[in-house]
Design an enzyme around this catalytic site. Structure first.
Site, mmCIF file in Angstrom:
data_model
loop_
_atom_site.group_PDB
_atom_site.id
_atom_site.type_symbol
_atom_site.label_atom_id
_atom_site.label_comp_id
_atom_site.label_asym_id
_atom_site.label_seq_id
_atom_site.Cartn_x
_atom_site.Cartn_y
_atom_site.Cartn_z
ATOM 1 N N THR A 457 46.935 -51.236 -44.712
ATOM 2 C CA THR A 457 47.649 -51.070 -44.668
ATOM 3 C C THR A 457 48.910 -51.645 -46.539
ATOM 4 O O THR A 457 49.312 -50.397 -46.677
ATOM 5 C CB THR A 457 49.036 -51.135 -44.073
ATOM 6 O OG1 THR A 457 49.161 -52.852 -43.682
ATOM 7 C CG2 THR A 457 49.173 -51.062 -42.651
ATOM 8 N N ILE A 608 61.590 -46.919 -50.204
ATOM 9 C CA ILE A 608 59.483 -46.990 -50.226
ATOM 10 C C ILE A 608 59.315 -47.478 -51.489
ATOM 11 O O ILE A 608 59.562 -47.320 -52.880
ATOM 12 C CB ILE A 608 59.145 -45.446 -50.362
ATOM 13 C CG1 ILE A 608 60.215 -44.552 -49.613
ATOM 14 C CG2 ILE A 608 57.468 -45.272 -50.712
ATOM 15 C CD1 ILE A 608 59.383 -44.650 -48.373
ATOM 16 N N ASN A 610 56.097 -49.130 -52.586
ATOM 17 C CA ASN A 610 55.431 -48.237 -53.011
ATOM 18 C C ASN A 610 54.814 -47.052 -52.503
ATOM 19 O O ASN A 610 54.052 -46.997 -51.845
ATOM 20 C CB ASN A 610 54.457 -49.089 -53.220
ATOM 21 C CG ASN A 610 53.043 -48.743 -53.918
ATOM 22 O OD1 ASN A 610 52.544 -47.469 -53.536
ATOM 23 N ND2 ASN A 610 51.765 -49.501 -54.159
ATOM 24 N N PRO A 611 55.090 -45.773 -53.448
ATOM 25 C CA PRO A 611 54.731 -44.211 -53.118
ATOM 26 C C PRO A 611 54.012 -44.560 -52.990
ATOM 27 O O PRO A 611 53.679 -43.807 -51.671
ATOM 28 C CB PRO A 611 55.606 -43.859 -54.295
ATOM 29 C CG PRO A 611 56.894 -44.408 -55.422
ATOM 30 C CD PRO A 611 55.972 -46.068 -54.916
ATOM 31 N N GLU A 684 53.730 -45.442 -38.445
ATOM 32 C CA GLU A 684 53.100 -44.619 -37.131
ATOM 33 C C GLU A 684 53.973 -43.595 -37.331
ATOM 34 O O GLU A 684 53.601 -42.214 -36.576
ATOM 35 C CB GLU A 684 53.201 -44.979 -36.175
ATOM 36 C CG GLU A 684 52.632 -46.276 -35.465
ATOM 37 C CD GLU A 684 53.104 -48.050 -34.682
ATOM 38 O OE1 GLU A 684 52.135 -47.699 -34.097
ATOM 39 O OE2 GLU A 684 53.724 -48.151 -34.954
#
Length: 717
Positions: A457, A608, A610-611, A684
């Site tokens: 991830t 967010i 880290n885009p 998810e």
């Protein structure tokens, strides 16, 4: 948003420098191989291991006759029965014997020579066949099994349109590239496990309790895990077996599941039968929602697929009733699979919403807008933050939804019928307590430590970014140590919880380190600090610059460390992530195989960090949704009580040719209630809403309504 930084673990993974559980060497390494039951329920009446024991290199063969005795495990989710403790079989694939040999080939040869006689017992593997035995389920860790708000009967009576329909989803398997593996070493009274797991602390708790070992004599490590998707979240019998036999025999022992064994050894996503009642007025206002779910569990334990969770929060409605029932069948215990609960559940709800939209003659997006929930309709709590309306607007703009014709079958390119569909995505926010430590060395290296896991991830990338943001240094100056029960405790990597939970602890540790550095340098812990290489800049009225080597030498230390922790607090807010998914599908007139041509998805998930890694997570989730919609199904032969296709030849997964252009975006958002860094989980969410968007697009193309997954060619003939 913090910044798009490429994955720092990428080079190690593609060059082979990253070592996974089954890649560690030991001079005295032995290999274990499982003998598994070919039947779903039986009593073992006879065992003959003599031929297996004569195979050269075989060290021992263990069955229920000679295996060490175990204690009931506590402290973490355990998904199996205690292995090799009695002569009963509860599911096909259950371990019934283990061979240990000097070489893996020897162990596998001996597996085929172990002889067991079975007295079959009555077994049912079709949950629909035992639906009448289903019982109300107790409250699960994901919330109450049943909920009711408002007057359902009155809501139905008030409606102009009432949809009553049944939907179903198939059993599916996680199928990570790395099959589960455990390498256990017993040396000097200490057990060390290198494990393919999503939770080193879970494995530690189960193994230490099952083997009755003091906690300080067990250590679990997992520097890299090659995908889990839920299958490596619980602890399973093969992990206990490896630990048990390493202690029994001494030295090092490795146990790696075969691909076939991975279909029966660590859970699966259970099939579901969902019944929906959705009532609405002629103006498109929902007046009643009822969502009843039935799914299988095992005969020896309970797992509840909470498919109606999304229906509790997705839309404003005065009357909402949800129920969950489970029917026991002779399979391994089901387990969470990306995305549990809302993944299969939102398929049913979002297809039902599309059906009502068609019945009312209202655009599907417009119907959702008219029923947008400003507060949680079941609990009455306000949402922590919710940017779903912005997701709808941006997704529709990117997709060109305004040009969608209302009539089915009205878009066509040659022999291809074109359909446009959309769906809402909702996912509950899971959070775990976490701790971390940050240490600055005299050479400028910052080492962040947390016991979490990297399962693909981007954890190795994101945590240093968060620490660097606090310390004012380049992210390249920070490295992360993880996956070790000797490090600060965190939760398992599951439920899209790691970035928000561990990230909050890492930020707290970095802030504590910054305060300590300011105190040591100037006597004022509130002074602002910035780190650049070996230079520490402190602003306390005036600006002072210190060389770390000189400062640390004066202090008589070679490093400075600080710890931090984060604990989710109960509050009066409902926490969910949201999204809008738009799909274009083509269906050939003569051979009606649906092909996804493009997907547009926009998400509301808090900050967010880290885009780049976030987009990777969401595109991966979209691919999962394509698999759920069109390909994935674990077929069971109910006569034999076993899954039929226990390999990647029979179990179909999306490949590059199945994946179209994927357009992913996030709305700007910061959620101060969900975490210490303003983030919610995303991992998810990306797989939720994809299947119903595709199914709704298929209906728009063909006029055929499909209520079961995966969508098959025969559904459209």
């Amino acid at each position: 948003m913090t910044g798009a930084r490429p994955r720092v673990d990428g080079p190690a993974k593609v060059t082979g420098a990253a070592r996974y559980a089954a890649e560690w060497r030991a001079a005295d390494l032995r290999h274990a191989a499982l003998v598994t039951s070919p039947v779903p329920a039986a009593t073992i009446t006879a065992v003959d291991t003599s031929a297996a024991e004569r195979v050269p290199g075989v060290v021992a063969v263990f069955t229920h006759h000679n295996a060490p005795r175990l204690r009931p495990p506590v402290g973490a989710p355990y998904g199996g029965r205690l292995p090799l403790q009695d002569n009963r079989v509860h599911y096909e694939g259950e371990p019934v014997a283990v061979v240990v040999a000097e070489r893996l080939e020897q162990a596998r040869e001996a597996v085929g020579l172990v002889r067991l006689d079975y007295a079959p017992l009555s077994a049912e593997t079709d949950f629909r066949a035992v639906a009448d035995t289903a019982v109300p389920t107790p409250p699960a860790r994901w919330g109450p099994a049943d909920t009711t708000v408002g007057d359902l009967a009155a809501g139905i009576a008030e409606a102009d349109v009432v949809l009553r329909a049944e939907y179903s989803t198939a059993a599916r398997h996680h199928s990570p590239i790395e099959t589960s593996a455990t390498q256990a070493e017993w040396r000097d009274g200490v057990l060390t496990l290198r494990d393919a797991t999503q939770g080193v602390f879970n494995v530690h708790a189960v193994v230490s309790s099952a083997l009755d070992l003091p906690a300080d004599r067990v250590r679990v490590l997992a520097e890299y895990t090659g995908g889990g998707f839920g299958s490596k979240g619980y602890v399973w019998p093969h992990q206990v077996i490896a630990a048990m036999l390493a202690r029994e025999l001494g030295g090092a022992l490795r146990l790696v599941l075969t691909r076939a064994q991975s279909f029966t050894s660590h859970g699966y996503q259970p099939p579901t039968r969902q019944r929906l009642v959705l009532a609405a007025t002629a103006e498109g206002r929902f007046t009643a929602i009822r969502h009843d779910s039935l799914s299988p569990t095992s005969t020896y334990g309970e797992y509840v697929e909470m498919t109606a969770n999304g229906s509790r929060v997705a839309y404003a409605c005065p009357a909402i009733t949800t129920t969950h029932r489970v029917a026991p069948v002779a399979t391994v215990l089901p387990t969470p699979m990306r995305a549990p609960h809302e993944g299969p559940g939102m398929f049913a709800l979002e297809v039902a919403v599309d059906e009502v939209a068609c019945e009312l003659g209202i655009d599907p997006l417009e119907l959702r807008l008219r029923n947008h929930a400003e507060v949680d309709p079941t609990s009455g709590k306000p949402f922590s933050t919710k940017g779903l309306l912005a997701c709808y607007a941006e997704g529709a703009r990117r997709f060109g939804w305004a040009d969608r014709p209302r009539a089915t079958g009205s878009l066509r390119e040659g022999d291809q019928l074109i359909g446009w569909g959309m769906a809402t995505a909702v996912m509950a926010t899971m959070r775990f307590p976490a701790a971390a430590r940050a240490r600055l060395h005299a050479d400028g290296r910052v080492v962040v430590e947390a016991g979490c896991q990297e399962i693909g991830t981007g954890t190795y990338t994101i945590m240093p970014q968060l620490a660097a943001e606090v310390l004012g240094c380049p992210p390249e100056q920070v490295v992360l140590r993880l996956g070790d029960t000797a490090l600060p405790r965190t939760g398992m990597t599951a439920g899209s919880s790691t970035t928000l939970s561990v990230g909050s602890a890492v930020t707290a540790a970095a802030e504590a380190l910054a305060a300590r550095l300011a105190l040591l340098a100037t006597g004022d812990p509130t002074a602002a600090v910035r780190l650049d290489g070996i230079e520490l800049t402190v602003k306390n009225g005036a600006v002072e610059v210190f060389r770390l080597d000189e400062l640390f030498a004066r202090l008589g230390v070679d490093s400075v460390a600080a710890g931090g922790s984060w604990e989710p607090r109960e509050n009066q807010r409902s926490m969910h992530t949201f999204g809008a998914v738009f799909a274009e599908v083509a269906v050939d007139v003569d051979l009606p195989v649906p092909r996804v041509r493009r997907l547009v998805a926009v998400y509301s998930a808090g900050r967010i960090v880290n885009p780049l890694t976030a987009r990777g997570q969401m595109t991966g989730g979209l691919v999962w949704g394509i698999g759920q919609a069109l390909l994935e199904k674990s077929t069971t032969d109910h006569r034999l009580g076993r899954f039929v296709d226990k390999n990647l030849a029979g179990y179909r997964l999306p490949v590059n040719a199945d994946v179209p252009d994927l357009d992913v975006a996030f709305v700007e958002e910061y959620d101060p209630h969900a975490s210490g860094i303003g983030a919610r989980g995303i991992g998810e969410l990306g797989s939720v809403g994809v299947a119903p968007a595709i199914a709704n697009a298929v209906h728009h193309a063909t006029g055929k309504r499909v209520r079961s997954l995966p969508i098959a060619l025969e559904d459209l003939l």
